[in-house]
Scaffold this active site. Structure first.
Site, PDB file in Angstrom:
ATOM      1  N   GLU A 228     -26.165  15.539  -4.782  1.00  0.00           N
ATOM      2  CA  GLU A 228     -27.331  15.957  -4.637  1.00  0.00           C
ATOM      3  C   GLU A 228     -28.343  14.397  -5.572  1.00  0.00           C
ATOM      4  OE1 GLU A 228     -28.897  19.601  -5.290  1.00  0.00           O
ATOM      5  OE2 GLU A 228     -27.491  20.139  -6.893  1.00  0.00           O
TER       6      GLU A 228
ATOM      7  N   TYR B  74      -8.869  -3.502 -12.034  1.00  0.00           N
ATOM      8  CA  TYR B  74      -8.614  -2.349 -11.635  1.00  0.00           C
ATOM      9  C   TYR B  74      -7.265  -1.300 -11.396  1.00  0.00           C
ATOM     10  CZ  TYR B  74      -6.832  -3.322  -7.193  1.00  0.00           C
ATOM     11  OH  TYR B  74      -6.303  -3.337  -5.528  1.00  0.00           O
TER      12      TYR B  74
ATOM     13  N   LYS C 240      -0.105   4.918  -5.691  1.00  0.00           N
ATOM     14  CA  LYS C 240      -0.490   5.174  -7.330  1.00  0.00           C
ATOM     15  C   LYS C 240      -1.242   6.438  -7.073  1.00  0.00           C
ATOM     16  CE  LYS C 240      -4.729   3.437  -6.532  1.00  0.00           C
ATOM     17  NZ  LYS C 240      -5.314   2.333  -6.768  1.00  0.00           N
TER      18      LYS C 240
ATOM     19  N   ALA D  65     -13.416   2.356  -3.579  1.00  0.00           N
ATOM     20  CA  ALA D  65     -13.250   3.636  -5.066  1.00  0.00           C
ATOM     21  C   ALA D  65     -11.751   2.283  -5.871  1.00  0.00           C
ATOM     22  CB  ALA D  65     -12.744   4.306  -4.260  1.00  0.00           C
TER      23      ALA D  65
ATOM     24  N   ARG E 151     -14.446  -7.074 -14.929  1.00  0.00           N
ATOM     25  CA  ARG E 151     -14.473  -7.753 -14.429  1.00  0.00           C
ATOM     26  C   ARG E 151     -15.465  -8.077 -12.334  1.00  0.00           C
ATOM     27  NH1 ARG E 151     -13.785 -13.372 -13.553  1.00  0.00           N
ATOM     28  NH2 ARG E 151     -12.029 -12.809 -13.512  1.00  0.00           N
TER      29      ARG E 151
ATOM     30  N   CYS F 129      -2.038   1.586  -3.190  1.00  0.00           N
ATOM     31  CA  CYS F 129      -2.303   2.193  -2.953  1.00  0.00           C
ATOM     32  C   CYS F 129      -1.388   4.131  -3.028  1.00  0.00           C
ATOM     33  CB  CYS F 129      -3.098   2.585  -1.677  1.00  0.00           C
ATOM     34  SG  CYS F 129      -3.258   0.680  -0.947  1.00  0.00           S
TER      35      CYS F 129
ATOM     36  N   CYS G 205       0.705  -1.300  -0.183  1.00  0.00           N
ATOM     37  CA  CYS G 205       0.479   0.143   0.080  1.00  0.00           C
ATOM     38  C   CYS G 205       0.907   1.380  -0.009  1.00  0.00           C
ATOM     39  CB  CYS G 205      -0.810  -0.287   1.137  1.00  0.00           C
ATOM     40  SG  CYS G 205      -1.742   1.245   1.628  1.00  0.00           S
TER      41      CYS G 205
ATOM     42  N   GLU H  92      -6.554   1.735 -13.872  1.00  0.00           N
ATOM     43  CA  GLU H  92      -6.273   2.792 -13.360  1.00  0.00           C
ATOM     44  C   GLU H  92      -4.927   3.681 -13.411  1.00  0.00           C
ATOM     45  OE1 GLU H  92      -7.768   2.112  -8.571  1.00  0.00           O
ATOM     46  OE2 GLU H  92      -5.796   1.327  -8.644  1.00  0.00           O
TER      47      GLU H  92
ATOM     48  N   GLY I 220      -7.612  -6.081 -17.402  1.00  0.00           N
ATOM     49  CA  GLY I 220      -8.582  -5.796 -17.291  1.00  0.00           C
ATOM     50  C   GLY I 220      -9.275  -5.153 -16.144  1.00  0.00           C
TER      51      GLY I 220
ATOM     52  N   HIS J 242     -26.954  21.564  -2.575  1.00  0.00           N
ATOM     53  CA  HIS J 242     -27.015  22.112  -3.010  1.00  0.00           C
ATOM     54  C   HIS J 242     -25.632  23.374  -3.385  1.00  0.00           C
ATOM     55  CE1 HIS J 242     -28.968  23.387  -7.347  1.00  0.00           C
ATOM     56  NE2 HIS J 242     -28.688  24.868  -7.014  1.00  0.00           N
TER      57      HIS J 242
ATOM     58  N   THR K  39      -6.126  -2.625   1.407  1.00  0.00           N
ATOM     59  CA  THR K  39      -5.432  -2.420   2.435  1.00  0.00           C
ATOM     60  C   THR K  39      -6.774  -2.374   3.880  1.00  0.00           C
ATOM     61  OG1 THR K  39      -3.832  -1.064   1.062  1.00  0.00           O
ATOM     62  CG2 THR K  39      -5.021  -0.240   3.215  1.00  0.00           C
TER      63      THR K  39
HETATM   64  P1  FAD Z   1       1.261  -5.885   1.650  1.00  0.00           P
HETATM   65  O1  FAD Z   1       0.764  -4.327   1.884  1.00  0.00           O
HETATM   66  O2  FAD Z   1       2.003  -6.208   0.669  1.00  0.00           O
HETATM   67  O3  FAD Z   1       2.465  -6.749   2.968  1.00  0.00           O
HETATM   68  C1  FAD Z   1       3.085  -7.560   2.735  1.00  0.00           C
HETATM   69  C2  FAD Z   1       4.843  -7.188   3.252  1.00  0.00           C
HETATM   70  O4  FAD Z   1       5.425  -8.050   3.788  1.00  0.00           O
HETATM   71  C3  FAD Z   1       5.119  -7.094   2.365  1.00  0.00           C
HETATM   72  O5  FAD Z   1       6.131  -5.164   2.647  1.00  0.00           O
HETATM   73  C4  FAD Z   1       6.225  -8.356   1.769  1.00  0.00           C
HETATM   74  O6  FAD Z   1       7.922  -6.865   1.692  1.00  0.00           O
HETATM   75  C5  FAD Z   1       6.701  -8.298   3.090  1.00  0.00           C
HETATM   76  N1  FAD Z   1       7.038 -10.268   3.121  1.00  0.00           N
HETATM   77  C6  FAD Z   1       6.275 -10.868   2.127  1.00  0.00           C
HETATM   78  N2  FAD Z   1       7.497 -11.804   2.475  1.00  0.00           N
HETATM   79  C7  FAD Z   1       8.138 -11.270   3.291  1.00  0.00           C
HETATM   80  C8  FAD Z   1       9.074 -12.513   4.406  1.00  0.00           C
HETATM   81  N3  FAD Z   1       8.771 -13.738   4.032  1.00  0.00           N
HETATM   82  N4  FAD Z   1       9.450 -11.442   5.245  1.00  0.00           N
HETATM   83  C9  FAD Z   1       9.773 -10.918   5.526  1.00  0.00           C
HETATM   84  N5  FAD Z   1       8.873  -9.752   4.689  1.00  0.00           N
HETATM   85  C10 FAD Z   1       8.273 -10.121   3.751  1.00  0.00           C
HETATM   86  N6  FAD Z   1      -6.138  -1.525  -2.344  1.00  0.00           N
HETATM   87  C11 FAD Z   1      -6.712  -0.472  -1.438  1.00  0.00           C
HETATM   88  O7  FAD Z   1      -7.391  -0.647  -0.662  1.00  0.00           O
HETATM   89  N7  FAD Z   1      -7.151   0.796  -2.053  1.00  0.00           N
HETATM   90  C12 FAD Z   1      -6.452   1.089  -3.417  1.00  0.00           C
HETATM   91  O8  FAD Z   1      -6.582   1.967  -3.614  1.00  0.00           O
HETATM   92  C13 FAD Z   1      -5.233   0.163  -3.663  1.00  0.00           C
HETATM   93  N8  FAD Z   1      -4.707  -0.211  -5.219  1.00  0.00           N
HETATM   94  C14 FAD Z   1      -3.354  -0.560  -5.036  1.00  0.00           C
HETATM   95  C15 FAD Z   1      -2.601  -0.219  -6.097  1.00  0.00           C
HETATM   96  C16 FAD Z   1      -1.828  -1.462  -6.607  1.00  0.00           C
HETATM   97  C17 FAD Z   1      -0.667  -0.981  -7.756  1.00  0.00           C
HETATM   98  C18 FAD Z   1      -1.596  -2.818  -6.390  1.00  0.00           C
HETATM   99  C19 FAD Z   1      -0.715  -3.493  -6.601  1.00  0.00           C
HETATM  100  C20 FAD Z   1      -2.176  -2.559  -4.854  1.00  0.00           C
HETATM  101  C21 FAD Z   1      -3.430  -1.922  -4.155  1.00  0.00           C
HETATM  102  N9  FAD Z   1      -3.861  -1.877  -3.263  1.00  0.00           N
HETATM  103  C22 FAD Z   1      -5.294  -1.571  -3.007  1.00  0.00           C
HETATM  104  C23 FAD Z   1      -4.426  -3.630  -2.722  1.00  0.00           C
HETATM  105  C24 FAD Z   1      -3.187  -2.489  -1.037  1.00  0.00           C
HETATM  106  O9  FAD Z   1      -2.377  -2.450  -1.726  1.00  0.00           O
HETATM  107  C25 FAD Z   1      -3.685  -4.345  -0.454  1.00  0.00           C
HETATM  108  O10 FAD Z   1      -4.016  -5.242  -0.234  1.00  0.00           O
HETATM  109  C26 FAD Z   1      -2.132  -4.312   1.088  1.00  0.00           C
HETATM  110  O11 FAD Z   1      -1.075  -3.322   0.756  1.00  0.00           O
HETATM  111  C27 FAD Z   1      -2.632  -5.617   1.508  1.00  0.00           C
HETATM  112  O12 FAD Z   1      -2.043  -5.492   2.245  1.00  0.00           O
HETATM  113  P2  FAD Z   1      -0.714  -7.025   3.427  1.00  0.00           P
HETATM  114  O13 FAD Z   1      -0.347  -6.532   4.439  1.00  0.00           O
HETATM  115  O14 FAD Z   1      -1.770  -8.108   3.406  1.00  0.00           O
HETATM  116  O15 FAD Z   1       0.477  -6.845   2.611  1.00  0.00           O
END
Ligand code: FAD
Length: 450
Positions: free
Chosen positions: A439, A177, A50, A340, A204, A47, A42, A181, A175, A434, A310
């Protein structure tokens, strides 16, 4: 048995960081390992960067629209390296804030990869082992590349943030999000964008009317949308790439961006050997309390392949920590999660699509598509779409779908009403604000049933 820590969190992203902090604040001894940068997808390559890109790109519209409001805008041009430096500074600031907040809460940080050695032991990259009463897997997801020749010549959403300069042309494959984006972002900044998707329509899973509305708007803003096309291979052509489609067509572009989905990040984590059951795509299988098949190992966020957003990962991390370390059993309700999509135009959505609602029973639809005030003087034809999917008879709101400026902001509040079981009459009873676009949501025409 005495453990080194009460909780070891693997992954410093949205879910892991929140869980670690809440557990530590509840008095647990917590350690966390992050192999890349604190904040996770994120903050570092999702997020946040982006959305900063979306803001940068949206100035193109603002400059264009400004003319209709009497402004003369001359010489506006986008400086990619300057934007990148500002964006990276903000991300570094956020990363540092995450780090200091965790440290303040008393979490021990390990800047390295960690794997699961057994149900109560974590192995760090340097060979050290830490024993833990509980282990939380919060390793997120990773972009998946299609298995076609030359796929490694392409970039994914991970690398797009690292590009040193603005590409003149990009082919985006996908296709979903993230693909849509980036099509909007790059197109807005002046890159020639071709988006290639094998399905009949982008986005989809979203409401069909929303999908068509956004696709039309993207086309009229200049994105070349190639639907019903699949890629066969990618080849180098000097410094550029040729993307060849299965129908024989090809495009030569500076970069190919693969946005063809993400998979849970469990490869090589040692989970199977520890007895943790994995599901589709390698996702950690968890129950309502985010507990895996091994009682001491839990998992939250994208690695569980529930809803990859996130705020969902944060909620899951928080619920886990409250349940296990604060004696406050907390479950996450995965229904009615508003979201969103920062396409241009933007989408805000919560609840059922029209097709999902119809599959459950009779529905009624209240909708409007109108040209918002901003677009009139701007000579912009783009319309805003607002749609309520209602249960026939009771007119309870099952879904709200908005496309247009501010849709993401509006849907957050609409979600409160939908979560409370609001009906169309509740929306109608609310006096309009308004002049706003919002609205229109409380002055929608009578619904049409059937
Ligand atoms: P992550 O945030 O992916 O964190 C996992 C962490 O674990 C990473 O830092 C990784 O380096 C670490 N890791 C992995 N394996 C190991 C290991 N073995 N040892 C130590 N560290 C490790 N969500 C939204 O809500 N709104 C948005 O607008 C949005 N936009 C996005 C845009 C893009 C381009 C992408 C790719 C994702 C977007 N998301 C968005 C999704 C959002 O980023 C994720 O849902 C969210 O970050 C998930 O959190 P998490 O804690 O599950 O994993």
């Amino acid at each position: 048995m005495a453990f080194d820590v009460d909780l070891f969190v693997i992954g410093g992203g949205s879910g892991g960081v929140r869980a670690a902090r809440i557990a530590a604040e509840a008095g647990a001894r917590v350690a966390l390992a992050e192999e890349y940068r604190m904040g996770g997808t994120c903050v570092i390559r999702g997020c946040v960067p982006k959305k900063l890109f979306v803001y940068a790109s949206a100035f193109a519209d603002a400059f264009e629209d400004a003319r209709g409001f009497g402004w003369t805008v001359e010489g506006a041009r986008f400086d990619w390296p300057r934007f990148r430096a500002a964006r990276d500074a903000e991300i570094a600031r956020l990363e540092a804030a995450y780090r200091s907040r965790l440290a303040k809460a008393g979490v021990t940080l390990h800047d390295c990869r960690a794997t699961v050695a057994d149900p109560h032991r974590v192995r760090l990259a340097d060979g050290r082992e830490v024993s833990a009463s509980h282990i939380l897997i919060a390793t997120g997801g990773w972009p998946v590349r299609p298995e076609v020749p030359g796929a490694d010549l392409a970039i994914t959403s991970n690398e797009v943030f690292e590009l040193a300069g603005q590409p003149k042309s990009v082919a985006i494959v996908g296709g979903g999000y993230i693909a849509c984006e980036f099509a909007g972002i790059l197109n807005g900044l002046g890159t020639r964008v071709t988006q290639i998707y094998r399905g009949p329509q982008i986005l989809r899973g979203f409401d069909d009317e929303v999908r068509a509305h956004v696709a039309d708007a993207m086309r009229s803003r200049g994105v070349v949308l190639e639907l019903g096309r699949d890629i066969a291979r990618i080849e180098p052509v000097g410094a550029e790439k040729r993307i060849v489609l299965t129908n024989g067509e090809s495009h030569v572009v500076e970069h190919v961006l693969l946005a063809t989905g993400r998979a849970p990040n469990t490869h090589g984590l040692g989970l199977e050997a520890a007895g943790v059951a994995l599901g589709r795509n390698g996702a950690v299988k968890v129950g309502d309390w985010s507990q895996s098949s091994v009682p001491s190992i839990y998992a939250v966020g994208d690695v569980t392949d529930r809803i990859a957003l996130t705020p969902v990962a944060i909620r899951e991390g928080q619920a886990f920590a409250r349940t296990v370390f604060a004696a406050e059993p907390t479950r996450v309700d995965h229904a009615l999660i508003a979201t969103a999509v920062f396409t241009q135009p933007e989408i805000g959505t919560v609840g059922l699509t029209e097709a999902e609602a119809r599959a459950r029973g009779p529905v009624a639809i209240a909708r409007t598509a109108f040209r918002p005030m901003l677009n009139v003087l701007a000579h912009r034809d783009e319309r805003m779409l607002m749609k309520l999917v209602l249960e026939a008879g009771s007119e309870r709101v099952l879904g709200v779908h908005i496309v247009g400026h501010g849709a993401g902001e509006m849907i957050q509040l609409a979600a409160v009403a939908v979560g409370m079981g609001a009906t169309k009459a509740d929306f109608d009873r609310t006096v309009a604000v308004h002049p706003t676009a919002a609205e229109e949501l409380v002055t929608l025409p009578a619904p049409v049933e059937g």
